[in-house]
Design an enzyme around this catalytic site. Structure first.
Site, PDB file in Angstrom:
ATOM      1  N   ASP A 270       9.378   3.210   1.449  1.00 43.89           N
ATOM      2  CA  ASP A 270       8.176   3.910   1.908  1.00 43.89           C
ATOM      3  C   ASP A 270       8.061   3.738   3.424  1.00 43.89           C
ATOM      4  O   ASP A 270       7.627   2.696   3.919  1.00 43.89           O
ATOM      5  CB  ASP A 270       6.954   3.323   1.199  1.00 43.89           C
TER       6      ASP A 270
ATOM      7  N   THR B  50       1.102  24.211  -4.780  1.00 41.55           N
ATOM      8  CA  THR B  50       0.939  25.480  -4.072  1.00 41.55           C
ATOM      9  C   THR B  50       1.519  25.436  -2.673  1.00 41.55           C
ATOM     10  O   THR B  50       2.347  26.263  -2.298  1.00 41.55           O
ATOM     11  CB  THR B  50      -0.553  25.864  -4.000  1.00 41.55           C
TER      12      THR B  50
ATOM     13  N   PHE C  18       0.866  -1.185   0.000  1.00 39.97           N
ATOM     14  CA  PHE C  18       0.000   0.000   0.000  1.00 39.97           C
ATOM     15  C   PHE C  18       0.899   1.230   0.000  1.00 39.97           C
ATOM     16  O   PHE C  18       1.674   1.449   0.942  1.00 39.97           O
ATOM     17  CB  PHE C  18      -0.917   0.043   1.221  1.00 39.97           C
TER      18      PHE C  18
ATOM     19  N   LYS D  97       2.506  10.803   8.173  1.00 44.18           N
ATOM     20  CA  LYS D  97       1.888  10.352   9.421  1.00 44.18           C
ATOM     21  C   LYS D  97       2.554  10.953  10.655  1.00 44.18           C
ATOM     22  O   LYS D  97       2.384  12.129  10.932  1.00 44.18           O
ATOM     23  CB  LYS D  97       1.853   8.822   9.465  1.00 44.18           C
TER      24      LYS D  97
END
Length: 501
Positions: free
Chosen positions: A326, A381, A218, A357
């Site tokens: 990751d 942005t 994931f 997280k």
């Protein structure tokens, strides 16, 4: 029945406690006393969960948006440290911490004090477009936060808003790096066809390249990361995806010490497939990078050995493929090291490490070779939020001053041992307890029983997470102690008893 648990439970008046755990409890030190942070000392359930207030709020919300994933509404003002209070005033021991994103639990006093400072308030009120108009304190803030805890060998960092966009932009960096190596320079010549063809999503400007990922992974829900996510069909259904290679992730057997030979062969098989895929796809859509989680979290808390990851790194080097780790869920001390990949003992660091997280902010670290020099290639942005870096700065100080990295290892050892002892007490119901630090999980007999156990635990005031088809995962804050472990094990035992037969 273990008498020391009975005494401990009686001392704190825990309801319906069953003795489970054998062996010595880790000693609490002055740096981390048992309830230094908690204002609540045990769960207290007043209503069913979800209760009437949550149901009322859910009905109101459902008229405006889908609420299919909603568990219950929270009273964050009343929540503290390891305890989450819901809308119906139920006090819940939170072993999931907002999907592993709260390093210090709820309403940490030092972070609340930070919120009162003029510097913090100015940063929140005047949120900058960081890529173009950063504040004067931004360089020092990066130095005092991200670079202070940077993975060894990585001296560059870019911030983003979340884990999905961290990984999505890391993939873009990988593709840019790959094409720079192919051309010998970052950009083509000004009159090159690439500039016009990319505007039509055509080669050569939009090259056919790929990222290799693993079954069960994931990495996010944006289009690029979703193409490397393989944990649940509902995440991907109806969404177009890139046709990229997918390698098997090792399916280890537990207990590990009883299956060393089988597990070693399984890891060798998976590594061989990785090499075969890199070779096969070189003619189709060359593999520019490999992305991997140190522990596949959403996919079921799937582990592999340190040796597996070292060999995977060697394969990436051999084929000149970028190696992306990751650490969105595994980062920030919960495994007993700041970054989980530090356990591997790599000779060559990863090329990119992504985070989010518990870091409060998304982003990624990378080495000098991956760096680009042209503006607006990686851009949006906000490029994150500097107020989150102020939270991170204070959190780093708290973690270091209280030695919470080591504490995560100590409490994690106790948690894993407690789960394994519970396996013995509940044969046939619980199995494959595993973890690194407090990043732990265990398997329940079947998916239906797992879901019932999770629901029963919540009804008794303990929140845990589910992952994979039959796993229960623990993602507590760094303030979690063996006392909290005992409470969680008691409720887990009750849940298992509820599905017997």
């Amino acid at each position: 029945m273990s008498s020391h648990i009975l005494k401990w439970s009686h001392l704190h008046r825990l309801p319906r406690t069953t003795a489970l755990i054998k062996g010595a409890r880790p000693q609490h030190t002055a740096a981390s006393p048992v309830y230094r942070d908690d204002v609540y000392q045990q769960p207290l359930v007043k209503t069913e969960i979800p209760g009437p207030k949550t149901k009322e709020l859910s009905d109101r919300t459902s008229s405006m948006q889908n609420t299919g994933a909603l568990a219950f509404f929270c009273d964050f003002e009343r929540s503290k440290a390891n305890y989450l209070v819901d809308a119906d005033e139920n006090i819940i021991l939170d072993c999931f911490q907002q999907i592993s994103s709260m390093p210090l639990g709820y309403n940490n006093q030092e972070l609340l004090d930070l919120c009162k400072t003029p510097a913090f308030q100015s940063t929140v009120l005047n949120r900058p477009a960081l890529g173009t108009f950063p504040g004067t304190d931004f360089p020092q803030l990066i130095q005092d936060t991200l670079l202070k805890v940077a993975p060894p060998g990585l001296n560059q960092a870019v911030t983003m808003a979340c884990g999905s966009c961290a990984n999505e932009n890391a993939y873009k960096v990988v593709f840019m790096w790959y094409m720079k190596n192919q051309r010998g320079e970052e950009l083509p010549l000004p009159d090159d066809e690439a500039f016009t063809s990319c505007m039509k999503n055509q080669i050569p400007g939009s090259p056919k390249l790929s990222i290799l990922s693993f079954d069960g992974a994931f990495h996010g829900r944006t289009l690029g990361t979703l193409s490397t996510t393989h944990s649940k069909p509902i995440h991907k259904l109806d969404i177009p995806a890139f046709d990229w290679p997918i390698a098997p992730f090792p399916k280890l057997k537990y207990p590990l010490e009883e299956h060393e030979s089988e597990n070693s062969k399984e890891e060798a098989r998976c590594l061989a497939v990785v090499e075969d895929l890199i070779t096969e796809w070189s003619k189709r859509a060359p593999v520019a990078g490999i992305v991997v989680e140190p522990i596949q979290a959403e996919g079921g808390d799937n582990h592999a050995s340190d040796d597996f990851f070292r060999k995977l790194r060697e394969i990436a080097l051999k084929h000149n493929v970028a190696f992306v780790v990751d650490e969105v869920q595994t980062g920030v001390a919960i495994t007993g090291k700041w970054w989980a990949h530090e356990h591997w003992g790599l000779e060559t660091p990863p090329d990119i490490v992504t985070f989010a997280k518990k870091m409060y902010i998304g982003g990624y670290y990378f080495n000098d070779n991956m760096r680009w020099n042209t503006g607006y290639r990686i851009y949006n942005t906000w490029m994150g939020d500097p107020s989150k870096l102020l939270f991170l700065e204070k959190t780093i100080d708290i973690i270091n001053s209280r030695d919470l990295v080591s504490a995560a290892g100590t409490t994690g050892d106790y948690l894993i041992k407690s789960l394994k002892d519970l396996e013995k007490a509940q044969p046939g119901l619980l199995s494959s307890s595993r973890g690194r630090g407090m990043f732990t999980a265990t398997n329940v007999r079947d998916p239906g029983a797992r879901d019932k156990v999770v629901k029963h635990m919540l009804s008794q005031g303990v929140l845990v997470g589910a992952c994979g088809s039959e796993s229960i995962r623990f993602r507590p804050s760094l303030l979690f102690t063996p006392t909290h472990v005992d409470i969680a094990m008691d409720r887990l035992n009750q849940g298992l008893n509820s599905v017997k037969g």
